[in-house]
Scaffold this active site. Structure first.
Site, PDB file in Angstrom:
ATOM      1  N   ASP A 113       0.382  -1.143  -0.276  1.00 47.84           N
ATOM      2  CA  ASP A 113       0.015  -0.292  -0.161  1.00 47.84           C
ATOM      3  C   ASP A 113       0.513   1.395   0.399  1.00 47.84           C
ATOM      4  O   ASP A 113       2.064   0.668   0.375  1.00 47.84           O
ATOM      5  CB  ASP A 113      -1.272  -0.386   1.024  1.00 47.84           C
ATOM      6  CG  ASP A 113      -1.930   1.579   1.246  1.00 47.84           C
ATOM      7  OD1 ASP A 113      -2.225   1.951  -0.113  1.00 47.84           O
ATOM      8  OD2 ASP A 113      -3.460   1.346   1.660  1.00 47.84           O
TER       9      ASP A 113
HETATM   10  C1  NOJ Z   1      -3.898   4.640   0.394  1.00 44.31           C
HETATM   11  C2  NOJ Z   1      -5.070   3.134   0.587  1.00 44.31           C
HETATM   12  O1  NOJ Z   1      -5.029   2.053   1.169  1.00 44.31           O
HETATM   13  C3  NOJ Z   1      -5.054   2.226  -0.602  1.00 44.31           C
HETATM   14  O2  NOJ Z   1      -6.216   1.856  -0.270  1.00 44.31           O
HETATM   15  C4  NOJ Z   1      -4.831   2.620  -2.331  1.00 44.31           C
HETATM   16  O3  NOJ Z   1      -5.175   1.903  -3.455  1.00 44.31           O
HETATM   17  C5  NOJ Z   1      -3.832   3.312  -2.174  1.00 44.31           C
HETATM   18  N1  NOJ Z   1      -3.735   4.385  -1.445  1.00 44.31           N
HETATM   19  C6  NOJ Z   1      -3.391   3.945  -3.250  1.00 44.31           C
HETATM   20  O4  NOJ Z   1      -4.181   5.746  -3.675  1.00 44.31           O
END
Ligand code: NOJ
Length: 747
Positions: free
Chosen positions: A280
């Site tokens: 993530d």
């Molecule tokens: C953080 C989020 O937790 C995740 O769900 C998302 O896909 C990513 N950022 C990318 O934006």
């Protein structure tokens, strides 16, 4: 340059040799991956493992692409930029490896569908698949080929803002809907230019964040992880979901991005997954503040050794992996494995053959996409109350008071995770009511409060006057989009601002009150349900929420949504979910509530059972709950056998009759309880559902096939087995009601 040409020729020969059968295609891709990998330097390999969120400077992007320092970009949505970057990658980098463009396309790209929680309320996987397909078609027109969805975190605590993005509290529902989204995003073949690689997130357990606070730690023991949180991920892995994303949480002290057990032992070895794993956003470097790694270098080491293939934005890989390989802390074999997974995905997406995009702007907000979004919104609306059948509104209605901050909130009804949908395209309820019914009924619009958090009460008097002058009041309340979603948890689930005062004042007029909620989660609405004659819950319904609600209010469409999560009475009941385990002291009979306790009562154990003095035992609405404008009767539950072997299949059927005066759709639900286990078992578990549409008076036999192997769970020996013994099976209209019967599984 020379080597590039050699490689291309080699690829061409391989492509020609590849036969169209799936296995041969797979083999051909593996051969191409190996051929390419062999030519790559360590630096080029590490470059592929780097995902960058560019700062908008095209020259800088092109420079790192040419040097082979990036495998994927996030958030590039300009077709021209995408094509320039791909040209640099394909023609000007040493090996010509295309870049993978990614973005969060969660519940629509331009045409916004209901938030995933709302989509789950449809209990209609085909609808969910169609929605993801629409999103893929629109997003791929701007060059996006990888989305970070589906989010299939089992979510049982409405304080957690990200419940909005999930398919709710149930592992089975998350699995079914997750697979549907994967199919929709990925289409028939990843190779199709309108396909997006899906990404199952967040792996794993993120939905169990302690106290519903985002990014918080989780403490999920292995058995619960396996029985509750992993099954949706296993389902999408087996359905071919192209990528997985690690989660932010540390579970029992181990951040997912450094968790070898889930990334290697479970995902790769147990499930045989050959897709790609991304972190993530900065979750690799966040292992430092977690206190799991001393510095960024150790973070890179732990992430790659745990089984991560690509790092999202935090750049610890590109900074440190070369040194880590030299020091022998990360093996080149581990790097090769990660790069194989990345290249395999790029080949599967057809990026080598077709790196450029031809934009077709006409697909955005295409009429057929808007129609699908409206249908999805219609099916996502849940009728929670309909006293004296006040809904649907009849043609006797002459004047309607339209009230509340969500009646005309084009931005907020789109919901969380909406980067690209524009509010100028949103059809609000006010707009739709005016357009569809403005010539037949007088519409008095008085919002009462301006937005959901608005504490000012000075507009309430005007709303009350409008209500007094109307035959019926429709109040659109709830929460703004920004009050749910990532980083937006709440400790209090009551309606915000002066909305409660507004609704009470409207109720006090004595005019029939229809309350429509739009929110990213189940709010605690016991008082508002009490005050209203009818209640519709629409979550955040997306671009076409207005016409969908207008159709439901006036009965053109009969509501059929069901709650994908348990609705608590009070925030303090969270986490709350129907599939809780048997305690030794489940309430039976009446609970003594707080006002019934005598003054100076002596020490006692009251009902001696597991409940709250102020909230009681049960929720406001159970999982799977939702009414219709018609009624359904369940009858004649039958099983094909009452004793079965573990390798057999049980057939269960019920007669469903539409006993009302309108055609309607019922979501027929099948639940099972394993009465005694080597470990305690949930009181009920959803094992199947079907949407059945019946005309008034029509009866249909609804049949479910339940392979006994679907009753397997991770037992006291941490083995997935069906334990012989007694089971109860229910078929019914929600998780709390239904016909039931028993059966036995033999040894
Ligand atoms: C953080 C989020 O937790 C995740 O769900 C998302 O896909 C990513 N950022 C990318 O934006």
């Amino acid at each position: 340059m020379k080597r590039v040409r050699v490689f291309s020729a080699c690829l061409l020969a391989l492509s020609l040799a590849a036969c169209s059968s799936g296995t041969n295609r797979k083999d051909a891709i593996e051969t191409k991956v190996e051929a390419l990998l062999e030519q790559m330097t360590l630096q080029e390999k590490i470059g592929q493992m780097n995902q960058v969120n560019p700062n908008g400077n095209l020259e800088e992007m092109i420079a790192i692409v040419k040097e082979g320092k990036v495998g994927s970009f996030l958030n590039v949505i300009d077709a021209d930029v995408v094509n320039k970057v791909q040209k640099a990658a394909v023609k000007e980098s040493r090996l010509g490896i295309p870049v993978l463009m990614s973005r969060d396309v969660i519940h629509g790209y331009k045409t916004i569908f209901p938030i995933p929680l709302g989509q789950a309320a449809t209990f209609n996987p085909q609808m969910v698949e169609d929605g993801a397909r629409v999103a893929a078609i629109e997003a791929s027109a701007d060059g996006i080929r990888w989305t970070f969805a589906p989010m299939i975190d089992v979510s049982r605590d409405a304080r957690w803002g990200r419940m909005a993005e999930s398919c709710g509290e149930d592992p089975y529902l998350n699995a079914v809907m997750g697979v549907a989204m994967v199919k929709g995003f990925q289409g028939d073949s990843l190779n199709d230019p309108t396909s997006l690689a899906a990404c199952a997130k967040h792996f794993v357990g993120y939905g169990a964040s302690e106290a519903g606070k985002d990014y918080n730690s989780t403490f999920i023991p292995e058995r619960q992880l396996r029985n509750v949180y992993l099954p949706p991920f296993e389902a999408v892995a087996r359905a071919g979901c192209a990528t997985f994303m690690t989660s932010f949480n540390d579970n029992d002290g181990v951040p997912s991005t450094g968790n070898r057990f889930i990334l290697k032992d479970v995902l790769r070895h147990e499930w045989g997954y050959d897709g790609m794993v991304v972190t993530d956003w900065a979750s690799a470097s966040e292992m430092v503040p977690h206190g799991f790694c001393a510095d960024r270098k150790e973070a890179a080491e732990k992430a790659v050794n745990a089984g991560v293939d690509m790092e999202m934005v935090s750049a610890t890989f590109i900074e440190n992996l070369e040194a880590l390989v030299k020091e022998g802390k990360v093996s080149e074999t581990a790097i090769d494995e990660a790069v194989r997974n990345i290249l395999r995905l790029k080949f599967r997406l057809g990026l080598f053959d077709n790196p450029y995009i031809q934009t077709d702007a006409s697909v955005k907000y295409a009429p057929k996409h808007l129609a699908k979004a409206q249908e999805a919104a219609e099916q996502s609306v849940i009728l929670l109350k309909n006293h004296q059948d006040i809904l649907p509104l009849t043609d006797k209605i002459r004047t309607i008071a339209v009230v509340g901050p969500m009646a005309n909130a084009p931005h907020d009804q789109l919901g969380t995770w909406c980067f690209d949908g524009e509010k100028a395209h949103t059809q609000t309820p006010l707009k739709a009511l005016r357009e569809q019914y403005g010539d037949k009924v007088r519409i008095l619009y008085e919002p009462g409060v301006a937005y959901s958090r608005d504490k000012r009460t000075d507009g309430i008097a005007r709303a009350v006057t409008a209500a007094r002058n109307a035959d019926v009041v429709i109040a659109f309340v709830g929460e703004e989009a920004i009050l749910s979603g990532e980083a937006h948890s709440l400790a209090d689930l009551n309606l915000k601002g002066a909305q409660p005062e507004l609704l009470s004042a409207l109720a006090a007029t004595g005019r029939p009150l229809v309350t429509v909620f739009m929110a990213g989660r189940p709010l605690t609405i016991a008082r508002q349900v009490e005050e209203s004659d009818a209640v519709l819950y629409a979550f955040h319904p997306g671009t076409m929420g207005g016409p969908a609600l207008a159709n439901i209010l006036f009965g053109k469409v009969v509501p059929c949504g069901k709650t994908p999560v348990t609705f608590p009475r009070m925030t303090g009941q969270c986490p709350i979910y129907y599939a809780h385990h048997h305690t030794g002291r489940a309430p039976s009979g009446k609970e003594t509530l707080i006002d019934e306790i005598e003054l100076e009562a002596g020490q006692s154990s009251l009902g001696c059972s597991s409940y709250y003095l102020d909230a009681g035992f049960g929720p406001l609405f159970p999982f799977g709950y939702g009414l219709s404008y018609t009624t359904f009767a369940y009858d004649d539950l039958k099983l094909s056998a009452t004793e079965l072997n573990p390798n057999e299949k049980l057939t269960a059927s019920v007669k469903l009759t539409n006993t009302g005066k309108r055609a309607g759709t019922e979501v027929v639900q099948l639940y099972v309880r394993d009465k005694v286990g080597s470990v305690t078992r949930p009181v009920k578990e959803l094992k199947g559902f079907q949407r059945i549409t019946l005309q008034p008076g029509e009866t249909q036999t609804v049949t479910f096939e339940l392979p006994i192997r679907d009753l397997a769970f991770w037992n006291i020996d941490m083995k997935k087995v069906v334990e012989p013994g007694d089971f109860t099976l229910w078929i019914g209209t929600n998780s709390d009601e239904g016909l039931s019967t028993d059966f036995k599984v033999k040894k």
